[in-house]
Design an enzyme around this catalytic site. Sequence first.
Site, PDB file in Angstrom:
ATOM      1  N   SER A   1       0.582  -6.494  -0.057  1.00 35.97           N
ATOM      2  CA  SER A   1       0.611  -5.049  -0.291  1.00 35.97           C
ATOM      3  C   SER A   1       2.010  -4.459  -0.140  1.00 35.97           C
ATOM      4  O   SER A   1       2.923  -4.848  -0.838  1.00 35.97           O
ATOM      5  CB  SER A   1      -0.396  -4.384   0.644  1.00 35.97           C
ATOM      6  N   HIS A   2       2.169  -3.553   0.825  1.00 35.44           N
ATOM      7  CA  HIS A   2       3.418  -2.816   0.983  1.00 35.44           C
ATOM      8  C   HIS A   2       4.408  -3.537   1.887  1.00 35.44           C
ATOM      9  O   HIS A   2       5.484  -3.010   2.151  1.00 35.44           O
ATOM     10  CB  HIS A   2       3.092  -1.436   1.561  1.00 35.44           C
TER      11      HIS A   2
ATOM     12  N   ASP B   1       2.834   1.107  -4.410  1.00 36.05           N
ATOM     13  CA  ASP B   1       3.318   0.065  -3.500  1.00 36.05           C
ATOM     14  C   ASP B   1       3.342  -1.326  -4.158  1.00 36.05           C
ATOM     15  O   ASP B   1       3.126  -1.447  -5.367  1.00 36.05           O
ATOM     16  CB  ASP B   1       2.461   0.037  -2.227  1.00 36.05           C
TER      17      ASP B   1
ATOM     18  N   ASP C   1       1.407  -3.919  -4.484  1.00 35.51           N
ATOM     19  CA  ASP C   1       0.302  -4.399  -5.323  1.00 35.51           C
ATOM     20  C   ASP C   1      -0.385  -3.288  -6.103  1.00 35.51           C
ATOM     21  O   ASP C   1      -1.429  -3.521  -6.723  1.00 35.51           O
ATOM     22  CB  ASP C   1      -0.711  -5.176  -4.486  1.00 35.51           C
TER      23      ASP C   1
ATOM     24  N   ASP D   1      -1.931  -0.378  -5.259  1.00 32.46           N
ATOM     25  CA  ASP D   1      -3.118   0.397  -4.875  1.00 32.46           C
ATOM     26  C   ASP D   1      -2.788   1.684  -4.131  1.00 32.46           C
ATOM     27  O   ASP D   1      -3.646   2.549  -3.968  1.00 32.46           O
ATOM     28  CB  ASP D   1      -4.138  -0.472  -4.103  1.00 32.46           C
ATOM     29  N   ARG D   2      -1.550   1.839  -3.675  1.00 32.09           N
ATOM     30  CA  ARG D   2      -1.207   3.073  -2.955  1.00 32.09           C
ATOM     31  C   ARG D   2      -0.500   4.062  -3.879  1.00 32.09           C
ATOM     32  O   ARG D   2       0.057   3.671  -4.901  1.00 32.09           O
ATOM     33  CB  ARG D   2      -0.266   2.772  -1.792  1.00 32.09           C
TER      34      ARG D   2
ATOM     35  N   LYS E   1      -8.592   0.991  -3.786  1.00 30.24           N
ATOM     36  CA  LYS E   1      -7.829   2.204  -4.024  1.00 30.24           C
ATOM     37  C   LYS E   1      -6.914   1.936  -5.213  1.00 30.24           C
ATOM     38  O   LYS E   1      -6.643   0.782  -5.545  1.00 30.24           O
ATOM     39  CB  LYS E   1      -7.058   2.633  -2.791  1.00 30.24           C
TER      40      LYS E   1
HETATM   41  C1  G1P Z   1      -3.310  -0.156   6.762  1.00 32.29           C
HETATM   42  C2  G1P Z   1      -3.789   1.257   6.563  1.00 32.29           C
HETATM   43  C3  G1P Z   1      -5.188   1.255   5.983  1.00 32.29           C
HETATM   44  C4  G1P Z   1      -5.199   0.451   4.689  1.00 32.29           C
HETATM   45  C5  G1P Z   1      -4.623  -0.934   4.933  1.00 32.29           C
HETATM   46  C6  G1P Z   1      -4.498  -1.739   3.643  1.00 32.29           C
HETATM   47  O1  G1P Z   1      -4.162  -0.829   7.667  1.00 32.29           O
HETATM   48  O2  G1P Z   1      -3.765   1.984   7.781  1.00 32.29           O
HETATM   49  O3  G1P Z   1      -5.596   2.579   5.767  1.00 32.29           O
HETATM   50  O4  G1P Z   1      -6.498   0.319   4.189  1.00 32.29           O
HETATM   51  O5  G1P Z   1      -3.331  -0.827   5.515  1.00 32.29           O
HETATM   52  O6  G1P Z   1      -3.669  -1.109   2.713  1.00 32.29           O
HETATM   53  P1  G1P Z   1      -3.794  -1.028   9.220  1.00 32.29           P
HETATM   54  O7  G1P Z   1      -2.442  -1.686   9.275  1.00 32.29           O
HETATM   55  O8  G1P Z   1      -3.724   0.359   9.812  1.00 32.29           O
HETATM   56  O9  G1P Z   1      -4.912  -1.852   9.784  1.00 32.29           O
HETATM   57 ZN    ZN Z   2      -1.328  -2.129  -1.352  1.00 34.36          ZN
END
Ligand code: G1P
Ligand code: ZN
Length: 544
Positions: free
Chosen positions: A113-114, A278, A280, A282-283, A377
């Site tokens: 992801s990010h 981000d 991948d 989804d954000r 998302k």
């Molecule tokens: C974080 C975000 C959560 C999101 C997840 C995946 O998780 O807070 O809302 O769904 O990344 O993108 P966390 O690191 O808080 O468990």
């Molecule tokens: Zn992501």
Amino acid sequence: MTVNTITTTPFPDQKPGTSGLRKKTAVFAQPHYLENFVQSLLDTLPDLAGKTLVVGGDGRYFNRPAIQTILKMAAAANVGRVLVGRGGLLSTPAASVLIRKYQAYGGIVLSASHNPGGADGDFGIKYNGTNGGPAAEAITNAIYARSRALQQYRVTTGPDIDLDTLGRCTIQTTIIEVLDPVADYADLMERLFDFAGIRSLFAEGNFRMCFDGMHAITGPYAHEILVNRLKSGSDTVIRGVPLEDFGGGHPDPNLVYAHELVERMYSPQAPGFGAASDGDGDRNMILGRHFFVTPSYSLAILAANARLVPGYKHGLRGIARSMPTSCAPDRVAAVLGIDCYETPTGWKYFGNLLDAGKVTLCGEESFGTGSDHVREKDGLWAVLFWLNILAVRRQSVESIVREHWRTYGRNYYSRHDYEEVDAGAAEQLVQELRNQLSVLPGKSFGRYRVNFADDFSYTDPVDQSVTLQQGIRIVMDEGARIVLRLSGTGTLGATLRVYIESFEPDVGRQDQDAQVALADLIRIAEQVAQIRKFTGRERPTVIT
Ligand code: G1P
Ligand code: ZN
């Protein structure tokens, strides 16, 4: 081509977190690590013969070799067909679209992801089920259990598949189909949103936008949808080419990491609309001219304006937000007369509600919004939703948000992250808070009185499954809250997240800086949770 059976020993740490298994790339790259996890996954899924899997990733370092391994292991497991994005690319929401459209059994998405990528960065793998959404906990627990006992894995020998040419080939009896990663996703967006209306907004000449692809997966998607189909202008997309290390950047769309976009949006020549996604895809981060839309507010505003958008013109069945997300959407749901569900953090908890038709839109404070069109998302979907609203209302982003506050009141909201703190100390902090839960209600801190306090637990209204210990809530009278929880996506130490919120119905007091408006509650959080003592930190690493 033959199938090799390789002897292996279990790794103790293959338990998926909030969003799949996420580790340092070097951990994944060590011999057998990826293979063990993939075999555990394949063993957990019932008879795969004749079934279809979707495979793709966000293009980060190690994406390509990992996909080659997965294809060879899928063939050894007799999977019927694998649909893979060209170049090994698929955004997380596009993978969800493909699983649903081609009625696949599930999908494997490679992404952290990010989190930053590269040899020194992070890598991840997650499994999505038939509905296109993240696998339920029962499945991820079963994968973990299998990984603890794994003795061998199976992989075919033979040359790598050409991932860069569209078309079909086979490994053993498994069909491998290389698909355009963008087309099906873009077609779905065209059905949900008023592309003609958005095209006229751009055509009139005084509206421009800037999209920051952060050198991650969304560049090609944004180019096709915004530039080619919506005629937004050839200079719309910045950092649009996916790179294995995201150009050395951190592919997290926030005010710190998307600084080039932020500078443009706060410059004298700023366009009317800015957005970023981000690693991948989804954000989403949404900006107006000289204005930032707090992500917790995106769900509330999309819900309030949903009837303006073709795909949602018949209204919403209900909405859902994760527990730490601001309560702003609850106020919209109350006015619309629909339910607002409160779930644990992570998109997987929305899946059952969406499948059961209980909700249409969902959102999290962490720059995530989405709908029943997929089970993830969806960053570009949110950008298009905003564009559609702007095309109808012909107001600035800022005036839409301010009007929303006037109508529903303003929820001041902020998240403070303490990253990479000592894991033991962070656990202790949470345990200390649990010990205080019974004595907090009724206590007053300045003008705030604690109404109730608990460690959030969730009973899924569809399958009655229970999820415990999802974050400490300290809820004050008059809609103020402090929430504390530990991240489930970090790869080093622990990350403490503190979410602070208050409600301001008075229009004359809706103009403050959030950190100023929340200053008392921030102090109370420190006092109750002893954050400095346990983390050794004077201030948070990131403030959103
Ligand atoms: C974080 C975000 C959560 C999101 C997840 C995946 O998780 O807070 O809302 O769904 O990344 O993108 P966390 O690191 O808080 O468990
Ligand atoms: Zn992501």
